[in-house]
Design a protein around this motif. Structure first.
Motif, short mmCIF file in Angstrom:
data_model
loop_
_atom_site.label_atom_id
_atom_site.label_comp_id
_atom_site.label_asym_id
_atom_site.label_seq_id
_atom_site.Cartn_x
_atom_site.Cartn_y
_atom_site.Cartn_z
N TYR A 30 0.80 -1.22 0.00
CA TYR A 30 0.00 0.00 0.00
C TYR A 30 0.84 1.28 0.00
O TYR A 30 0.28 2.37 0.06
CB TYR A 30 -0.96 0.01 1.19
N TRP A 41 -10.93 -5.49 -5.10
CA TRP A 41 -10.49 -6.83 -5.52
C TRP A 41 -11.59 -7.60 -6.24
O TRP A 41 -11.33 -8.27 -7.22
CB TRP A 41 -10.03 -7.63 -4.30
N GLY A 66 -11.13 -5.45 6.68
CA GLY A 66 -10.07 -5.57 5.67
C GLY A 66 -10.41 -4.74 4.45
O GLY A 66 -10.36 -5.21 3.32
N ASP A 88 -8.83 -1.91 8.82
CA ASP A 88 -7.74 -2.65 8.19
C ASP A 88 -6.55 -2.64 9.13
O ASP A 88 -6.34 -1.66 9.84
CB ASP A 88 -7.35 -2.02 6.84
#
Ligand SMILES: C[S@@+](CC[C@H](N)C(=O)[O-])C[C@H]1O[C@@H](n2cnc3c(N)ncnc32)[C@H](O)[C@@H]1O
Length: 124
Positions: A30, A41, A66, A88
């Motif tokens: 990231y 995703w 997440g 996250d």
């Protein structure tokens, strides 16, 4: 759907699949997320809207576990579901998301008592 860091080199994959569980992998992946487009995703909100909307009410408290660099949380917010908490364990991506959504009043760390609830960092 935007690609991760369009125009950049593809992200380095972990040597073994179990590397995906390491926060260090995600922190590294990231790096630069604040300057790149969101990446979903599996699909963005529009991909799942028909499935989600019949199940959700505007007053629901929604936890996105997440959340990564995905735009889903923000799109839920814009779509009429304001009580979104996005979590996250990568402090790198949480910082990037906080910067990206700084114009959204709800995008403030701690607003949802994440630490008190034993959750990692969150931004909505
Ligand atoms: C495959 S990405 C999916 C990101 C996003 N949900 C999407 O669909 O685009 C997995 C994400 O889960 C996060 N993650 C993995 N294990 C976690 C844990 N134990 N606690 C919090 N976040 C975690 C990673 O940092 C990463 O951002």
């Amino acid at each position: 759907m935007a690609s991760p860091g369009a125009g950049r080199a593809p992200p380095e994959l972990p040597e073994r699949n179990c590397g995906y569980r390491e926060v260090q992998y995600w922190d590294q992946r990231y790096q630069g997320a604040a300057d790149s487009a969101p990446y979903d995703w599996f699909g963005d909100f529009s991909s799942f809207r028909a499935l989600l909307e019949p199940e959700l009410r505007p007053e629901d408290r929604i936890l996105v576990l997440g959340c990564g660099n995905s735009a889903l949380s923000y799109e839920l917010f814009l779509g009429g579901f304001p009580d979104v908490t996005s979590v996250d364990y990568s402090s790198v991506v949480v910082a990037a998301m906080q910067a990206r959504y700084a114009h959204v009043p709800q995008a403030a760390l701690g607003d949802h008592g994440c630490a008190e609830a034993g959750l990692p960092q969150c931004f909505f």
